[in-house]
Design a protein around this motif. Structure first.
Motif, PDB file in Angstrom:
ATOM      1  N   PRO A 227       6.369  45.137  60.470  1.00 30.57           N
ATOM      2  CA  PRO A 227       8.004  45.414  60.045  1.00 30.57           C
ATOM      3  C   PRO A 227       8.207  45.447  58.843  1.00 30.57           C
ATOM      4  O   PRO A 227       7.246  44.799  57.832  1.00 30.57           O
ATOM      5  N   GLU A 244      14.746  44.963  56.021  1.00 27.89           N
ATOM      6  CA  GLU A 244      14.106  45.568  57.146  1.00 27.89           C
ATOM      7  C   GLU A 244      13.851  44.887  58.354  1.00 27.89           C
ATOM      8  O   GLU A 244      14.038  45.655  59.645  1.00 27.89           O
ATOM      9  N   GLU A 248      15.267  46.194  61.842  1.00 23.03           N
ATOM     10  CA  GLU A 248      14.442  46.604  62.678  1.00 23.03           C
ATOM     11  C   GLU A 248      14.369  45.691  64.268  1.00 23.03           C
ATOM     12  O   GLU A 248      14.148  46.119  65.132  1.00 23.03           O
ATOM     13  N   GLU A 298      13.967  54.265  66.537  1.00 26.30           N
ATOM     14  CA  GLU A 298      13.084  53.852  65.689  1.00 26.30           C
ATOM     15  C   GLU A 298      11.925  53.277  66.153  1.00 26.30           C
ATOM     16  O   GLU A 298      10.641  53.728  65.624  1.00 26.30           O
TER      17      GLU A 298
END
Length: 350
Positions: A227, A244, A248, A298
């Protein structure tokens, strides 16, 4: 826009693609097989003997994206691409490359039952000008039936499926055109611009209660990842790692991140390289792990893995970075790496 017609050998992709070009205004046929044929003429025999299929050549996958992007810039409109693509990591690399260039992809699977495929393969053999040509074509097609069946679960989940068992090429093209009008087959893949210079990236290692590390599976590039992501201009790297992880995984890290490794990744054209940092994000409880949220455009999956299991998922440079990060975590002090190897730490680095 790119319309990628996928399916096993003998599914009628090329015939349907030609018909589709007649139905779609401002459309152009782009056959990546021509890229493979060109590489066969240019690459040394020794290199070609190292792979069983030109799709296994990184240069082929890169050139498909570069050539497709160049054609798109030249003619615009719609590129119709008839090409079998059975490996999900190759799909990620190619479609991700197009997404990075802001080229929208529609993925359509032309599915035909195996009994019908075998009938078509046998018919193609009978129509061959010479018997040995027919046998060669037949064997090539038959050899790809099993890999296609193995790939079918992810293909059916990723692409818009059109059954072509009893359809003519024209009818297949009409079904594809109808699907495109309904916006079917859209790949909502994240559009990550390709770097134009060296970058700084921050990754975060998250652990479960057994000290296994969390890896994620991106949709836009091959292989598994930590990640994290690129540090934005003016952004502290640790803040980028926290940001992030939230974006994510939907996980907010409250405790400060602890630096594990700083690794300089050398440029390897067309990649620019840069500085890669790995932070310790601590342990996730079983409840936190169950609530992980993945952005579908993603990331397609996550898993906790041991160091040995990570060897089957990470690229060599990322695996080396992970292994040194785990050693740094055990020792309680960060390590400075260059190209995945500790520097400035004397004989104790190993």
């Amino acid at each position: 826009m790119i319309v990628w017609l996928n399916g096993t050998f003998g599914a009628g992709k090329t015939s349907a693609a030609r018909e589709l070009c007649e139905l779609l205004p401002d459309s152009t046929l782009f056959d990546p097989e021509l890229v493979g044929n060109g590489l066969r003429m240019m690459l040394p025999r020794k290199r070609l003997e190292e792979v069983s299929d030109y799709q296994d050549l990184p240069s082929w996958r890169r050139l498909v994206v570069d050539t497709g992007a160049a054609l798109f810039a030249e003619v615009g409109g719609v590129l119709v691409v008839p090409m079998t693509l059975l490996r999900q990591d190759y799909r990620d690399e190619i479609f991700g490359g197009f997404a990075a260039r802001r080229i929208f992809v529609r993925h359509v699977l032309l599915h035909t039952e195996e009994t019908i495929l075998r009938e078509r393969i046998a018919s193609r053999e009978r129509l061959a000008e010479r018997e040995e040509d027919g046998a060669s074509v037949r064997n090539w097609c038959l050899d790809h039936l099993a890999p296609y069946q193995s790939a079918l679960p992810w293909l059916a989940a990723d692409a818009y499926v059109i059954r072509t068992d009893r359809l003519t090429p024209r009818q297949t093209a009409e079904r594809v055109a109808d699907a495109l009008r309904d916006e079917a087959g859209a790949c909502g893949i994240v559009q990550t611009p390709e770097p134009t210079a060296e970058t700084v990236a921050a990754g975060v290692l998250l652990f479960d209660q057994d000290d296994r590390v969390l890896l994620v599976d991106p949709t836009y590039k091959p292989g598994w990842e930590f990640p994290g992501g690129v540090v934005e201009p003016g952004e502290p790297p640790s803040h980028a790692g926290v940001r992030e992880v939230v974006e994510e995984l939907g996980v907010r890290i409250d405790d400060p991140l602890r630096l594990l490794v700083v690794d300089w990744e050398p440029p390897q054209p067309p990649k620019f390289g840069g500085v890669r940092l790995l932070f310790d994000g601590g342990r996730l409880s079983s409840g936190q792990a169950q609530k992980l949220l993945l952005p579908a455009e993603e990331l397609r999956g996550w898993r906790f893995v041991t160091e040995d299991e990570a060897a089957d998922l990470l690229t060599p440079n990322k695996l080396s970075r992970l292994r040194w990060a785990l050693r740094a975590r055990e020792r309680g002090r960060p390590l400075n790496l260059e190209a995945g190897t500790p520097v400035g730490d004397g004989p104790h680095a190993a």
